[in-house]
Motif scaffolding. Sequence first.
Motif, PDB file in Angstrom:
ATOM      1  N   THR A 132      39.676  29.300  37.305  1.00 16.30           N
ATOM      2  CA  THR A 132      40.321  29.284  38.620  1.00 16.30           C
ATOM      3  C   THR A 132      40.187  30.628  39.323  1.00 16.30           C
ATOM      4  OG1 THR A 132      41.935  27.646  37.865  1.00 16.30           O
ATOM      5  CG2 THR A 132      42.512  28.899  39.823  1.00 16.30           C
ATOM      6  N   LEU A 133      40.229  31.699  38.566  1.00 18.67           N
ATOM      7  CA  LEU A 133      40.222  33.043  39.130  1.00 18.67           C
ATOM      8  C   LEU A 133      38.828  33.540  39.495  1.00 18.67           C
ATOM      9  CD1 LEU A 133      42.832  34.716  36.733  1.00 18.67           C
ATOM     10  CD2 LEU A 133      43.203  33.907  39.072  1.00 18.67           C
ATOM     11  N   HIS A 134      37.792  32.775  39.146  1.00 18.52           N
ATOM     12  CA  HIS A 134      36.419  33.232  39.403  1.00 18.52           C
ATOM     13  C   HIS A 134      36.030  32.903  40.847  1.00 18.52           C
ATOM     14  CE1 HIS A 134      32.200  34.090  38.834  1.00 18.52           C
ATOM     15  NE2 HIS A 134      32.463  34.544  37.608  1.00 18.52           N
ATOM     16  N   ASP A 135      35.596  33.894  41.585  1.00 21.99           N
ATOM     17  CA  ASP A 135      35.300  33.737  43.013  1.00 21.99           C
ATOM     18  C   ASP A 135      34.106  32.839  43.303  1.00 21.99           C
ATOM     19  OD1 ASP A 135      37.406  35.387  43.687  1.00 21.99           O
ATOM     20  OD2 ASP A 135      36.179  37.210  43.761  1.00 21.99           O
ATOM     21  N   ASP A 136      33.193  32.700  42.340  1.00 24.17           N
ATOM     22  CA  ASP A 136      31.970  31.940  42.592  1.00 24.17           C
ATOM     23  C   ASP A 136      32.060  30.481  42.141  1.00 24.17           C
ATOM     24  OD1 ASP A 136      30.563  34.023  43.795  1.00 24.17           O
ATOM     25  OD2 ASP A 136      30.004  34.869  41.854  1.00 24.17           O
ATOM     26  N   LEU A 137      33.263  30.048  41.766  1.00 25.90           N
ATOM     27  CA  LEU A 137      33.473  28.660  41.371  1.00 25.90           C
ATOM     28  C   LEU A 137      34.461  28.003  42.326  1.00 25.90           C
ATOM     29  CD1 LEU A 137      33.878  29.101  37.498  1.00 25.90           C
ATOM     30  CD2 LEU A 137      31.798  28.491  38.744  1.00 25.90           C
TER      31      LEU A 137
END
Length: 343
Positions: free
Chosen positions: A197-202
């Motif tokens: 959830t915290l990953h900007d590219d997902l």
Amino acid sequence: MLKLFTNKEFLTETYRRQVFPLLFDLVFLKNKTLLEYYTLVDIIELADIVVFPVDYAVFLKQNTAFLSLLKAAKQHQKVIWIYTAGDYGFTNYIDNSYTFRLGGFNSKLNRNTFILPSFINDPYSSFLPQGFSVLEKERKPSIGFVGHAQSGVIKYLKEYSNHLKYLVKRKTNLLLADRQLFYPSSVKRASYLQRLTLHDDLDATFILRQKYRAGSHSKLTQQESSQQFFDTIFNTAYTFCIRGVGNFSVRFYETLAVGRIPILLNTDCRLPLSTEIDWTKHCVIIDHNNKDTVADQILAFHNNLTDAEFENIQHSNRELWLNTLRRDVYFIEIGRQFKTKRQ
């Protein structure tokens, strides 16, 4: 046509829920397609295969019937097919036998063990009336998950308590063959999903529930939770799949049936027909030992696909489920393999 011999006394309503899945289709559903490939015979000498009629754990308790069929199979040198049900299943050590089970650990399973897909109904027949279509590739991979996932010490302890209760139950039944180490599945899910959830590219669409099926009991709430579950799979390219109590994921097969791409957290899994299917062409297989690189592994898979390849995987996964992983076509493929071995 393969000829099967079994103890028909167990092919009754009393044992309906424990019957070997192939026998269930042949006897209870009278599946016309499978009846063209298999037939039951009453004389063991005519049989190609002896089939234990019900779940191994159930049949084992019927000592007289179990020993009688086992002795007959050995006396006539017949191959034995054994079905072991449930989250864990049991390893047997019977010579000339093949085991069919849902899960287990690949490194511990012998080559005579066949993994059963989770046999599910077609989601497009019940929850997705719009029919199959592909999603176009976006820069950010869309990932969905709807299900039981909860973090925290209390949840961890609750799952550990349930694990201990199961071990006590197994010990009472003297069935200790496949004891497993404690695996807090809902806690693990929550941890992995939080990182994604915290990953900007997902582009993550996660609906985390504190209980299985949101604690639903009524048919209406079960229908609503299932609808949300399949809508999310349909609307996201990838679905995160991690084992539950047993070392397999039903969600994995539901994602394939919808024609989307599973992200499988590989906890020493064996997938169905693994010597015939190149599973790396159908799903993202993640090494569970390195939690920090899960997002990177997903992105690498996604970024290496052309737009056409991305859409082709979706078509391929839908076709794989339709033509190989449904119950009747799966056992047709198994039958083909055994015929080949006999020749």
